[in-house]
Design a protein around this motif. Sequence first.
Motif, PDB file in Angstrom:
ATOM      1  N   VAL A  12       0.838  -1.250   0.035  1.00 23.64           N
ATOM      2  CA  VAL A  12       0.058   0.016   0.073  1.00 23.64           C
ATOM      3  C   VAL A  12       0.903   1.413   0.034  1.00 23.64           C
ATOM      4  O   VAL A  12       0.746   2.202  -0.728  1.00 23.64           O
ATOM      5  N   VAL A  13       1.903   1.337   0.880  1.00 20.10           N
ATOM      6  CA  VAL A  13       2.660   2.363   1.126  1.00 20.10           C
ATOM      7  C   VAL A  13       3.830   2.589   0.039  1.00 20.10           C
ATOM      8  O   VAL A  13       3.745   3.651  -0.538  1.00 20.10           O
ATOM      9  N   LEU A  14       4.425   1.521   0.033  1.00 17.77           N
ATOM     10  CA  LEU A  14       5.713   1.702  -1.064  1.00 17.77           C
ATOM     11  C   LEU A  14       5.277   1.573  -2.361  1.00 17.77           C
ATOM     12  O   LEU A  14       5.977   2.313  -3.302  1.00 17.77           O
ATOM     13  N   ASP A  15       4.402   0.587  -2.715  1.00 15.16           N
ATOM     14  CA  ASP A  15       4.333   0.459  -4.201  1.00 15.16           C
ATOM     15  C   ASP A  15       3.043   0.860  -4.358  1.00 15.16           C
ATOM     16  O   ASP A  15       2.543   0.859  -5.683  1.00 15.16           O
ATOM     17  N   ARG A  16       2.193   1.554  -3.650  1.00 12.94           N
ATOM     18  CA  ARG A  16       0.933   2.141  -4.068  1.00 12.94           C
ATOM     19  C   ARG A  16      -0.024   1.346  -4.656  1.00 12.94           C
ATOM     20  O   ARG A  16      -0.783   1.607  -5.599  1.00 12.94           O
ATOM     21  N   GLU A  17       0.118   0.008  -4.152  1.00 12.30           N
ATOM     22  CA  GLU A  17      -1.008  -0.987  -4.693  1.00 12.30           C
ATOM     23  C   GLU A  17      -2.211  -0.825  -3.555  1.00 12.30           C
ATOM     24  O   GLU A  17      -1.911  -1.019  -2.428  1.00 12.30           O
ATOM     25  N   PRO A  18      -3.256  -0.970  -4.224  1.00 11.12           N
ATOM     26  CA  PRO A  18      -4.622  -0.878  -3.384  1.00 11.12           C
ATOM     27  C   PRO A  18      -4.767  -2.245  -2.685  1.00 11.12           C
ATOM     28  O   PRO A  18      -4.410  -3.019  -3.140  1.00 11.12           O
ATOM     29  N   LEU A  19      -5.459  -2.275  -1.627  1.00  9.19           N
ATOM     30  CA  LEU A  19      -5.761  -3.558  -0.920  1.00  9.19           C
ATOM     31  C   LEU A  19      -6.832  -4.229  -1.603  1.00  9.19           C
ATOM     32  O   LEU A  19      -7.079  -5.604  -1.394  1.00  9.19           O
ATOM     33  N   ALA A  20      -7.832  -3.517  -1.997  1.00 10.45           N
ATOM     34  CA  ALA A  20      -9.069  -4.121  -2.803  1.00 10.45           C
ATOM     35  C   ALA A  20      -9.395  -3.260  -4.016  1.00 10.45           C
ATOM     36  O   ALA A  20      -9.013  -1.920  -3.848  1.00 10.45           O
ATOM     37  N   THR A  21      -9.908  -3.531  -5.121  1.00  6.68           N
ATOM     38  CA  THR A  21     -10.506  -2.824  -6.092  1.00  6.68           C
ATOM     39  C   THR A  21     -11.977  -3.228  -6.347  1.00  6.68           C
ATOM     40  O   THR A  21     -12.396  -4.356  -6.057  1.00  6.68           O
ATOM     41  N   VAL A  22     -12.729  -2.247  -6.735  1.00  8.38           N
ATOM     42  CA  VAL A  22     -14.169  -2.580  -6.962  1.00  8.38           C
ATOM     43  C   VAL A  22     -14.119  -2.653  -8.568  1.00  8.38           C
ATOM     44  O   VAL A  22     -13.915  -1.642  -9.134  1.00  8.38           O
TER      45      VAL A  22
END
Length: 110
Positions: A12-22
């Motif tokens: 989430v913080v470093l890679d800016r990957e979301p926890l989930a997507t809709v």
Amino acid sequence: MHLELPTTVAEVVLDREPLATVDAPHVAETGAMAKRDLRAGEQLDCIGGFTVYGLVDTAAGAAGLLPVGLSAYATVTRDIPVDEPIPLDAVRFDEGEPIVDLWHEMHGIV
């Protein structure tokens, strides 16, 4: 600590990957219900408090109801009997609260 927590935080913080997507519109809402008889002018409290509880319904079925997550920022403008849903038109929001402003923006309410 759960072993996957550091990995999740890094994503989430470093890679800016979301926890989930809709991928589709939401299908359910949790509307606020009167935990007891509520009187006009009464400030509502939050989940786990003394004035409201949440009831999950379809998004269509909960349309026009106060989302339980916004209850702490609302005051009842008319009496609501116990176990009745709390309509949006029966509350006044604490304007200027960031969460209320974001909810209004999200729903296109000016």
